[in-house]
Design an enzyme around this catalytic site. Structure first.
Site, short mmCIF file in Angstrom:
data_model
loop_
_atom_site.label_atom_id
_atom_site.label_comp_id
_atom_site.label_asym_id
_atom_site.label_seq_id
_atom_site.Cartn_x
_atom_site.Cartn_y
_atom_site.Cartn_z
N LYS A 1 15.53 -10.86 35.93
CA LYS A 1 16.18 -9.93 35.26
C LYS A 1 15.37 -8.54 34.77
CE LYS A 1 19.46 -13.21 33.14
NZ LYS A 1 19.54 -14.22 31.82
N GLN B 1 17.27 -16.18 26.34
CA GLN B 1 17.42 -16.91 27.73
C GLN B 1 17.92 -18.33 27.17
OE1 GLN B 1 17.59 -15.85 30.79
NE2 GLN B 1 18.68 -17.92 31.26
N ASP C 1 24.74 -9.98 26.08
CA ASP C 1 25.36 -11.03 26.72
C ASP C 1 26.74 -11.37 26.27
OD1 ASP C 1 23.79 -12.25 28.64
OD2 ASP C 1 22.50 -13.23 26.95
#
Ligand code: NAP
Length: 289
Positions: A54, A98, A121
């Protein structure tokens, strides 16, 4: 093999190239460079790889990226304080924690603490609620990637029967809702399956579009798929040192009309969508200042 391969790697690369130009234009006109802050707690090897990928993708797109690597022993209170710091930092537009988090940390409490305007997200209940009401602020990355793959493959969704295997909050449930909504690349009749679903092969065989997101290597076999169905394989499973999906690719591709490979299907799209969401978050931040 008769199925057309839906090449997620190629589609994601072209999205990222376009995005790089859009980010450059945004930065030039506003003076603001979008920034993503990723928080990684502990040493999970797969998470380390995801975060590194990422980070590299951000750099290539002209998006600033900072990765905060916190010790496995970080307490929940410390992590919440850290998230609050990022929430209050105006230079940070998107925050990504994460997953999975170490067992002593309550995942939902941490995800709920991310500011909804920085929730790239799309896990925060406010953003999930907006998504369900078909007025999304952000679209969750993997489901959005799946929807774009379906669109780019030229598959008709309007009126189609979509069967989603798996009802997770991250993939199954949101992708089902997104394809059910009234709108472009949507307006499908959606069935979402799980461990309690009876006669599963019968249900999956009724799919025009089958989306497998269960985390079981090669679970979907040829007898579970209707001839000429479009098959989207979200699964990422490690088997004998190899990555395999939730679909038995070799046999299913003999009867499907189009199919995504693993790797190179949904995975690259997830990152591309995360970059798009970070740019959206930067736009939102500007609008709210
Ligand atoms: P998850 O949270 O573990 O959820 C799995 C879902 O599958 C659950 O709803 C479960 O049903 C259902 N399921 C499991 N075994 C089943 C069976 N035998 N029959 C019917 N349903 C079954 O998984 P997830 O986070 O959605 O991830 C799914 C897969 O996608 C994993 O391989 C993951 O690594 C991958 N993934 C890939 C990406 C990407 O970017 N490509 C992103 C996210 C996830 P119950 O609810 O009844 O337990």
């Amino acid at each position: 093999m008769s199925a057309r391969i839906i090449d997620g790697k190629l589609i994601a690369a072209s999205i990222r190239e376009r995005l790089r130009d859009t980010v450059a234009a945004f930065t030039q006109t506003t003076g603001v460079t979008p920034k993503l802050a990723a928080v990684l707690v502990g040493e999970d090897p797969a998470s380390q790889v995801y975060v590194r990928n990422k980070e590299q993708a951000c750099t290539k797109a002209g998006i600033l990226s900072e990765v905060h690597r916190l010790d496995e022993a970080t307490t929940q209170a410390d992590l919440l304080r850290f998230v609050a710091r990022l929430n209050n930092d105006p230079s940070v537009h998107g925050i990504l924690v994460q997953l999975p988090l170490p067992k002593h940390i309550h995942q939902i409490t941490v995800l709920d603490a991310i500011h909804p305007l920085k929730d790239v997200d799309c896990f925060h209940p406010e953003n999930v609620g907006l998504l369900f009401q078909n007025r999304p602020r952000f679209l969750p990355c993997t489901p959005q990637g799946i929807q774009v793959l379906i669109r780019e493959s030229g598959t008709a969704v309007n009126g189609a029967h979509v069967v989603v295997l798996g009802r997770s909050e991250i993939v199954g449930k949101p992708v089902g809702i997104m394809l059910l909504q009234k709108g472009e690349t949507a307006n499908a009749t959606v069935t979402i399956c799980h461990r309690g679903t009876r006669n599963l092969p019968e249900v999956t065989r009724s799919a025009d579009i089958l989306i497998a997101a269960i985390g079981r290597p090669e679970f979907v076999t040829q007898d579970m798929v209707r001839k000429d169905a479009v098959v989207i394989d979200v699964g990422i499973n490690r088997q004998n040192n190899k990555l395999v999906g939730d679909v038995a690719f070799e046999s299913v591709s003999q009867i499907a009309s189009a199919i995504t490979p693993v790797p190179g299907g949904v995975g690259p799209m997830t990152i591309a969508m995360l970059l798009e969401n970070t740019l959206s978050a930067a736009r939102l931040a500007l609008k709210n200042t």
